[in-house]
Design a protein around this motif. Structure first.
Motif, PDB file in Angstrom:
ATOM      1  N   THR A  32      -1.229   5.110 -10.074  1.00  0.00           N
ATOM      2  CA  THR A  32      -1.953   4.348  -9.055  1.00  0.00           C
ATOM      3  C   THR A  32      -1.411   2.930  -8.941  1.00  0.00           C
ATOM      4  OG1 THR A  32      -3.927   5.659  -9.472  1.00  0.00           O
ATOM      5  CG2 THR A  32      -4.239   3.566  -8.322  1.00  0.00           C
ATOM      6  N   ASN A  33      -1.200   2.270 -10.072  1.00  0.00           N
ATOM      7  CA  ASN A  33      -0.667   0.902 -10.033  1.00  0.00           C
ATOM      8  C   ASN A  33       0.763   0.874  -9.501  1.00  0.00           C
ATOM      9  OD1 ASN A  33      -2.977  -0.375 -10.964  1.00  0.00           O
ATOM     10  ND2 ASN A  33      -2.428  -0.065 -13.094  1.00  0.00           N
ATOM     11  N   ARG A  34       1.559   1.890  -9.846  1.00  0.00           N
ATOM     12  CA  ARG A  34       2.918   1.949  -9.301  1.00  0.00           C
ATOM     13  C   ARG A  34       2.869   2.131  -7.780  1.00  0.00           C
ATOM     14  NH1 ARG A  34       3.897   4.893 -14.016  1.00  0.00           N
ATOM     15  NH2 ARG A  34       3.717   6.865 -12.944  1.00  0.00           N
ATOM     16  N   ALA A  35       1.934   2.935  -7.289  1.00  0.00           N
ATOM     17  CA  ALA A  35       1.809   3.144  -5.847  1.00  0.00           C
ATOM     18  C   ALA A  35       1.389   1.848  -5.148  1.00  0.00           C
ATOM     19  CB  ALA A  35       0.798   4.258  -5.552  1.00  0.00           C
ATOM     20  N   HIS A  36       0.426   1.132  -5.721  1.00  0.00           N
ATOM     21  CA  HIS A  36       0.023  -0.159  -5.139  1.00  0.00           C
ATOM     22  C   HIS A  36       1.201  -1.130  -5.114  1.00  0.00           C
ATOM     23  CE1 HIS A  36      -4.228   0.309  -4.353  1.00  0.00           C
ATOM     24  NE2 HIS A  36      -4.436   0.810  -5.568  1.00  0.00           N
ATOM     25  N   GLY A  37       1.963  -1.184  -6.210  1.00  0.00           N
ATOM     26  CA  GLY A  37       3.130  -2.056  -6.269  1.00  0.00           C
ATOM     27  C   GLY A  37       4.189  -1.668  -5.257  1.00  0.00           C
ATOM     28  N   GLY A  38       4.404  -0.368  -5.077  1.00  0.00           N
ATOM     29  CA  GLY A  38       5.380   0.109  -4.103  1.00  0.00           C
ATOM     30  C   GLY A  38       4.999  -0.262  -2.682  1.00  0.00           C
ATOM     31  N   ILE A  39       3.719  -0.123  -2.355  1.00  0.00           N
ATOM     32  CA  ILE A  39       3.244  -0.493  -1.018  1.00  0.00           C
ATOM     33  C   ILE A  39       3.422  -1.989  -0.796  1.00  0.00           C
ATOM     34  CG2 ILE A  39       1.127  -0.771   0.339  1.00  0.00           C
ATOM     35  CD1 ILE A  39       0.334   2.040  -0.596  1.00  0.00           C
ATOM     36  N   ALA A  40       3.091  -2.791  -1.802  1.00  0.00           N
ATOM     37  CA  ALA A  40       3.240  -4.240  -1.669  1.00  0.00           C
ATOM     38  C   ALA A  40       4.704  -4.630  -1.467  1.00  0.00           C
ATOM     39  CB  ALA A  40       2.669  -4.933  -2.906  1.00  0.00           C
ATOM     40  N   ARG A  41       5.633  -3.981  -2.181  1.00  0.00           N
ATOM     41  CA  ARG A  41       7.061  -4.289  -2.019  1.00  0.00           C
ATOM     42  C   ARG A  41       7.547  -3.923  -0.622  1.00  0.00           C
ATOM     43  NH1 ARG A  41       7.152  -2.391  -7.128  1.00  0.00           N
ATOM     44  NH2 ARG A  41       7.835  -0.330  -6.477  1.00  0.00           N
ATOM     45  N   ILE A  42       7.140  -2.757  -0.131  1.00  0.00           N
ATOM     46  CA  ILE A  42       7.563  -2.341   1.206  1.00  0.00           C
ATOM     47  C   ILE A  42       7.033  -3.301   2.255  1.00  0.00           C
ATOM     48  CG2 ILE A  42       7.285  -0.539   2.963  1.00  0.00           C
ATOM     49  CD1 ILE A  42       7.368   1.494   0.613  1.00  0.00           C
ATOM     50  N   LYS A  43       5.758  -3.680   2.139  1.00  0.00           N
ATOM     51  CA  LYS A  43       5.189  -4.631   3.099  1.00  0.00           C
ATOM     52  C   LYS A  43       5.923  -5.964   3.061  1.00  0.00           C
ATOM     53  CE  LYS A  43       0.421  -3.239   3.858  1.00  0.00           C
ATOM     54  NZ  LYS A  43      -0.981  -3.672   3.768  1.00  0.00           N
ATOM     55  N   SER A  44       6.259  -6.442   1.856  1.00  0.00           N
ATOM     56  CA  SER A  44       6.929  -7.742   1.764  1.00  0.00           C
ATOM     57  C   SER A  44       8.316  -7.693   2.402  1.00  0.00           C
ATOM     58  CB  SER A  44       7.025  -8.200   0.314  1.00  0.00           C
ATOM     59  OG  SER A  44       7.943  -7.425  -0.410  1.00  0.00           O
ATOM     60  N   ARG A  45       8.986  -6.550   2.370  1.00  0.00           N
ATOM     61  CA  ARG A  45      10.307  -6.438   2.990  1.00  0.00           C
ATOM     62  C   ARG A  45      10.218  -6.322   4.508  1.00  0.00           C
ATOM     63  NH1 ARG A  45      12.084  -2.356  -1.576  1.00  0.00           N
ATOM     64  NH2 ARG A  45      12.715  -3.861  -3.143  1.00  0.00           N
ATOM     65  N   LEU A  46       9.133  -5.742   4.995  1.00  0.00           N
ATOM     66  CA  LEU A  46       9.017  -5.493   6.435  1.00  0.00           C
ATOM     67  C   LEU A  46       8.240  -6.563   7.186  1.00  0.00           C
ATOM     68  CD1 LEU A  46       8.143  -1.678   6.454  1.00  0.00           C
ATOM     69  CD2 LEU A  46      10.374  -2.737   6.817  1.00  0.00           C
ATOM     70  N   ILE A  47       7.348  -7.240   6.522  1.00  0.00           N
ATOM     71  CA  ILE A  47       6.328  -8.011   7.223  1.00  0.00           C
ATOM     72  C   ILE A  47       6.823  -9.345   7.770  1.00  0.00           C
ATOM     73  CG2 ILE A  47       5.276  -9.312   5.341  1.00  0.00           C
ATOM     74  CD1 ILE A  47       2.867  -7.443   7.123  1.00  0.00           C
ATOM     75  N   GLY A  48       7.778  -9.975   7.110  1.00  0.00           N
ATOM     76  CA  GLY A  48       8.230 -11.286   7.561  1.00  0.00           C
ATOM     77  C   GLY A  48       7.100 -12.289   7.455  1.00  0.00           C
ATOM     78  N   ASN A  49       6.756 -12.937   8.576  1.00  0.00           N
ATOM     79  CA  ASN A  49       5.695 -13.936   8.569  1.00  0.00           C
ATOM     80  C   ASN A  49       4.384 -13.415   9.165  1.00  0.00           C
ATOM     81  OD1 ASN A  49       6.475 -13.757  11.197  1.00  0.00           O
ATOM     82  ND2 ASN A  49       7.088 -15.886  11.417  1.00  0.00           N
ATOM     83  N   LEU A  50       4.240 -12.098   9.271  1.00  0.00           N
ATOM     84  CA  LEU A  50       3.005 -11.514   9.780  1.00  0.00           C
ATOM     85  C   LEU A  50       1.954 -11.443   8.671  1.00  0.00           C
ATOM     86  CD1 LEU A  50       4.577  -8.523  11.750  1.00  0.00           C
ATOM     87  CD2 LEU A  50       3.849 -10.719  12.680  1.00  0.00           C
ATOM     88  N   ASP A  51       0.706 -11.243   9.055  1.00  0.00           N
ATOM     89  CA  ASP A  51      -0.390 -11.131   8.084  1.00  0.00           C
ATOM     90  C   ASP A  51      -0.353  -9.743   7.441  1.00  0.00           C
ATOM     91  OD1 ASP A  51      -2.717 -11.315   6.633  1.00  0.00           O
ATOM     92  OD2 ASP A  51      -4.056 -11.138   8.374  1.00  0.00           O
ATOM     93  N   PRO A  52      -0.185  -9.654   6.084  1.00  0.00           N
ATOM     94  CA  PRO A  52      -0.078  -8.327   5.440  1.00  0.00           C
ATOM     95  C   PRO A  52      -1.352  -7.507   5.541  1.00  0.00           C
ATOM     96  CG  PRO A  52      -0.141 -10.077   3.797  1.00  0.00           C
ATOM     97  CD  PRO A  52      -0.071 -10.737   5.145  1.00  0.00           C
ATOM     98  N   ASP A  53      -2.530  -8.139   5.681  1.00  0.00           N
ATOM     99  CA  ASP A  53      -3.786  -7.392   5.777  1.00  0.00           C
ATOM    100  C   ASP A  53      -3.998  -6.808   7.165  1.00  0.00           C
ATOM    101  OD1 ASP A  53      -4.366  -7.973   3.126  1.00  0.00           O
ATOM    102  OD2 ASP A  53      -5.365  -9.854   3.652  1.00  0.00           O
ATOM    103  N   GLU A  54      -3.217  -7.278   8.135  1.00  0.00           N
ATOM    104  CA  GLU A  54      -3.375  -6.825   9.507  1.00  0.00           C
ATOM    105  C   GLU A  54      -2.711  -5.465   9.737  1.00  0.00           C
ATOM    106  OE1 GLU A  54      -1.838  -8.577  13.729  1.00  0.00           O
ATOM    107  OE2 GLU A  54      -2.722 -10.009  12.325  1.00  0.00           O
ATOM    108  N   TRP A  55      -1.773  -5.078   8.858  1.00  0.00           N
ATOM    109  CA  TRP A  55      -0.987  -3.879   9.063  1.00  0.00           C
ATOM    110  C   TRP A  55      -1.126  -2.925   7.894  1.00  0.00           C
ATOM    111  CZ3 TRP A  55       1.440  -3.629  13.679  1.00  0.00           C
ATOM    112  CH2 TRP A  55       1.672  -4.829  14.346  1.00  0.00           C
TER     113      TRP A  55
END
Length: 198
Positions: A133-156
């Motif tokens: 579960t923690n690895r999955a949360h970490g993986g999602i956070a890494r993917i969002k940080s690579r894709l999100i740029g300056n957008l709000d991470p909670d919005e997507w």
């Protein structure tokens, strides 16, 4: 199932990354740098240590690095090697194993900095202690940080493809994101079944 916490976590200790120190201006290739203050911080505990570093990288092939941290006064040999396409790459020479390393660690309880390979099975990275579960949360956070740029991470849930990214790369991130989501969904279903007593 995560590994039992018998080993020391490297990220809870101190880290010397020679390339990062050069990027930040703490050391300079081709120069002798006098004492400079350095601070280590932890995302949870805040500031964990302060010290002084100095380095001499003015020679072509060899130099030295000094770290003063409380009662620790450690001198580390620096060695440069030619790069394939020109220039030179600097490395620490591990004080124990005498092997080249770009990063030296001082985990909690250690008396000096040395390479990861020297510490062997006494230490582990934080990710080695995580469950699925923690690895999955970490993986999602890494993917969002690579894709999100300056957008709000909670919005997507999964941010849209950046203009500069290739579709094949974005599709790979999307598939990884879906696998992480599946792990989290299975974890929620298992937890709900336990909670409901089924």
């Amino acid at each position: 199932m995560p590994r039992p916490r018998e080993r020391v976590c490297l990220q809870d200790g101190l880290k010397l990354d020679l390339n990062r120190l050069a990027r930040k201006g703490f050391v300079q290739h081709g120069a002798n740098i006098g004492g400079r203050g350095i601070t280590w911080t932890h995302s949870y505990w805040g500031e964990i240590a302060t010290g002084m570093i100095s380095a001499d990288m003015s020679g072509n092939n060899e130099g030295w690095f000094r770290i003063q941290l409380g009662s620790l006064d450690q001198w580390i040999t620096l060695v440069s090697r030619p790069r394939h396409f020109g220039g030179r790459q600097w490395y620490f020479l591990c004080p124990i194993k005498s092997r080249l390393a770009s990063v030296l660690w001082k985990p909690n309880g250690a008396s000096r900095f040395c390479s990861r390979q020297t510490l062997g099975r006494q230490v582990a990275y934080q990710s080695q202690f995580n469950d699925a579960t923690n690895r999955a949360h970490g993986g999602i956070a890494r993917i969002k940080s690579r894709l999100i740029g300056n957008l709000d991470p909670d919005e997507w849930d999964l941010p849209p493809k950046p203009k500069w990214m290739r579709w094949a790369t974005y599709n790979r991130y999307s598939e990884q994101y879906d696998r992480h989501e599946d792990v989290l969904d299975r974890g929620c279903i298992t937890l709900a079944a336990k909670f409901l007593g089924k």
